[in-house]
Design an enzyme around this catalytic site. Structure first.
Site, PDB file in Angstrom:
ATOM      1  N   GLU A   1       0.828  -1.211   0.000  1.00 21.04           N
ATOM      2  CA  GLU A   1       0.000   0.000   0.000  1.00 21.04           C
ATOM      3  C   GLU A   1       0.862   1.260   0.000  1.00 21.04           C
ATOM      4  O   GLU A   1       0.515   2.248  -0.634  1.00 21.04           O
ATOM      5  CB  GLU A   1      -0.956  -0.001   1.197  1.00 21.04           C
ATOM      6  CG  GLU A   1      -2.121  -0.973   1.043  1.00 21.04           C
ATOM      7  CD  GLU A   1      -2.996  -0.663  -0.165  1.00 21.04           C
ATOM      8  OE1 GLU A   1      -3.009   0.485  -0.642  1.00 21.04           O
ATOM      9  OE2 GLU A   1      -3.666  -1.598  -0.651  1.00 21.04           O
TER      10      GLU A   1
ATOM     11  N   TYR B   1      -6.111   7.062   3.792  1.00 22.46           N
ATOM     12  CA  TYR B   1      -6.364   5.988   2.835  1.00 22.46           C
ATOM     13  C   TYR B   1      -5.606   4.720   3.217  1.00 22.46           C
ATOM     14  O   TYR B   1      -6.185   3.624   3.282  1.00 22.46           O
ATOM     15  CB  TYR B   1      -5.975   6.417   1.399  1.00 22.46           C
ATOM     16  CG  TYR B   1      -5.907   5.199   0.521  1.00 22.46           C
ATOM     17  CD1 TYR B   1      -7.075   4.600   0.081  1.00 22.46           C
ATOM     18  CD2 TYR B   1      -4.693   4.585   0.229  1.00 22.46           C
ATOM     19  CE1 TYR B   1      -7.053   3.423  -0.645  1.00 22.46           C
ATOM     20  CE2 TYR B   1      -4.653   3.409  -0.495  1.00 22.46           C
ATOM     21  CZ  TYR B   1      -5.835   2.835  -0.934  1.00 22.46           C
ATOM     22  OH  TYR B   1      -5.803   1.674  -1.633  1.00 22.46           O
TER      23      TYR B   1
ATOM     24  N   ASP C   1      -9.852   4.928  -2.898  1.00 17.87           N
ATOM     25  CA  ASP C   1      -8.762   5.423  -3.744  1.00 17.87           C
ATOM     26  C   ASP C   1      -9.384   6.019  -5.013  1.00 17.87           C
ATOM     27  O   ASP C   1     -10.609   6.163  -5.114  1.00 17.87           O
ATOM     28  CB  ASP C   1      -7.762   4.292  -4.059  1.00 17.87           C
ATOM     29  CG  ASP C   1      -8.373   3.205  -4.954  1.00 17.87           C
ATOM     30  OD1 ASP C   1      -9.580   3.281  -5.269  1.00 17.87           O
ATOM     31  OD2 ASP C   1      -7.629   2.283  -5.343  1.00 17.87           O
TER      32      ASP C   1
END
Ligand code: SF4
Length: 372
Positions: free
Chosen positions: A59, A141, A159
């Site tokens: 990520e 996020y 996203d």
């Protein structure tokens, strides 16, 4: 008909979104992407659980970088450093070198600091969004993505792909930059209690493979019956965006000095700021001006400097144009610089813009070479 009326009419003709999650998960079970950090739905059903280290690493790498670009970097990282303790034990310089080319280098420094902190607490990542957000390099996020994917806890993971899907599903006419809260509320309402991690990944996959920016493949979409945009007209009209301001242009010069044996003169950039801590060939400052401070006249030492071309590189906030000069230099490296041997160049922490500059002067120099 006014666009708002069209949207209302379309919404009344679409199915209520209460069964969207099951339909999406059923689609994901069959059509998910195979990704090196991902536990597939089949494995998940067999009881395999994702490794939070691998999810965190992927990520962070995926922040502002495409899946395709990340795959090879991810494989190198997990081969070199298979767990967070191994990454914490690695020298920062080695991590920066392995990151070179992925861009946004503050991510690599934060990655290393975060690994140090997690290793110091026994190698366990926090399993809540709030706990994760306390770590460096993990924002709203990324904390939601790790919470959902690594720990299978409900979290609204939004996203760019998910923003596009939601904007279309609900025909959101508010410009995207002002619609974030509205989009998040829709996602929160959709997240199922069962399989929230697979749901998050399914939304990402839908946006990446079906609900694409151009020519979405609505005929194959599992949410088609709930999609307001597909009924009301052209889904490509969503999300609505405000016109972009042009990026400012900066210029400068880069100096690629080579020794007789093919070694290239490099230096390290300051730790703070753009490309902080990365390696570069000597350059002038990068400004909007074109004058003696940004041209060949600013060469850092005398030499037979010759023009080797111009390269361009686009950063987040500006576009850079660098005139590249090349010279053959003998002797010791000037203070603050070092010679990198020809077979070591490919392993240096060179950001893409610097690789472009070196390649303009010496084609092939940044590719892997055998030691003589
Ligand atoms: S129906 Fe089309 S526009 Fe709507 S969510 Fe699916 S792919 Fe996107």
């Amino acid at each position: 008909m006014a666009p708002a009326d069209q949207t209302r009419k379309a919404q009344t003709r679409t199915r209520m979104p209460d069964d969207m999650a099951p339909r999406l998960l059923a689609w994901y079970d069959v059509h998910h992407r195979e990704l090196p950090w991902r536990v597939s739905p089949r494995e998940h059903a067999r009881g395999v659980r994702p490794d939070p280290y691998r999810i965190w690493l992927s990520e962070v790498m995926l922040q502002q970088t495409t899946v395709e670009a990340v795959k090879s970097y991810f494989r190198v990282f997990v081969e070199k450093w298979p767990d967070v303790e191994a990454l914490a034990a690695a020298p920062t310089e080695d991590v920066m070198k392995a990151w070179a080319g992925l861009g946004y280098y503050s991510r690599a420094r934060n990655l290393k600091t975060c690994a140090d902190l997690v290793a110091a607490r026994g190698g366990r990542f926090p399993d809540t969004e709030a706990g994760l957000r306390d770590l460096p390099g993990i924002g709203a996020y990324t904390s939601a993505a790790i919470t959902a994917i690594a720990f299978d806890c409900p979290a609204a993971v939004v996203d760019g792909n998910v923003e596009r899907v939601i904007s279309r599903l609900f025909s959101i006419t508010t410009p995207l930059s002002e619609a974030k809260t509205e989009i998040r509320a829709h996602v929160e309402a959709m997240v199922p209690a069962a399989r929230p991690g697979d749901f998050a990944q399914a939304m990402m996959d839908l946006g990446a493979t079906i609900c694409t920016p151009r020519r979405p493949r609505c005929m194959l979409c599992p949410l088609r019956e709930s999609c307001s945009a597909v009924v009301s007209g052209d889904p490509e009209n969503f999300p609505v965006r405000l016109p972009k301001a042009d990026k400012s242009q900066r210029r400068g010069a880069a100096f690629v000095a080579m020794r007789e044996d093919g070694a290239i003169l490099l230096r390290k950039r300051p730790e703070k700021g753009l490309l902080g801590g990365m390696t570069e060939v000597p350059t002038t400052g990068w400004t909007a001006r074109v004058d003696g401070a940004t041209t060949q006249a600013a060469a850092p030492f005398p030499g037979d400097w010759r023009r080797a071309g111009t390269i361009t590189h686009v950063f987040t906030h500006f576009a850079l144009e660098l005139e590249v000069f090349h010279a053959h230099i003998k002797g010791e490296a000037p203070e603050g610089h070092f010679w990198s041997l020809a077979h070591e160049i490919s392993g240096e922490a060179l950001p893409t813009v610097m690789k472009k500059a070196i390649e303009a002067a010496i084609p092939g120099a940044t590719k892997k070479q055998r030691p003589h």
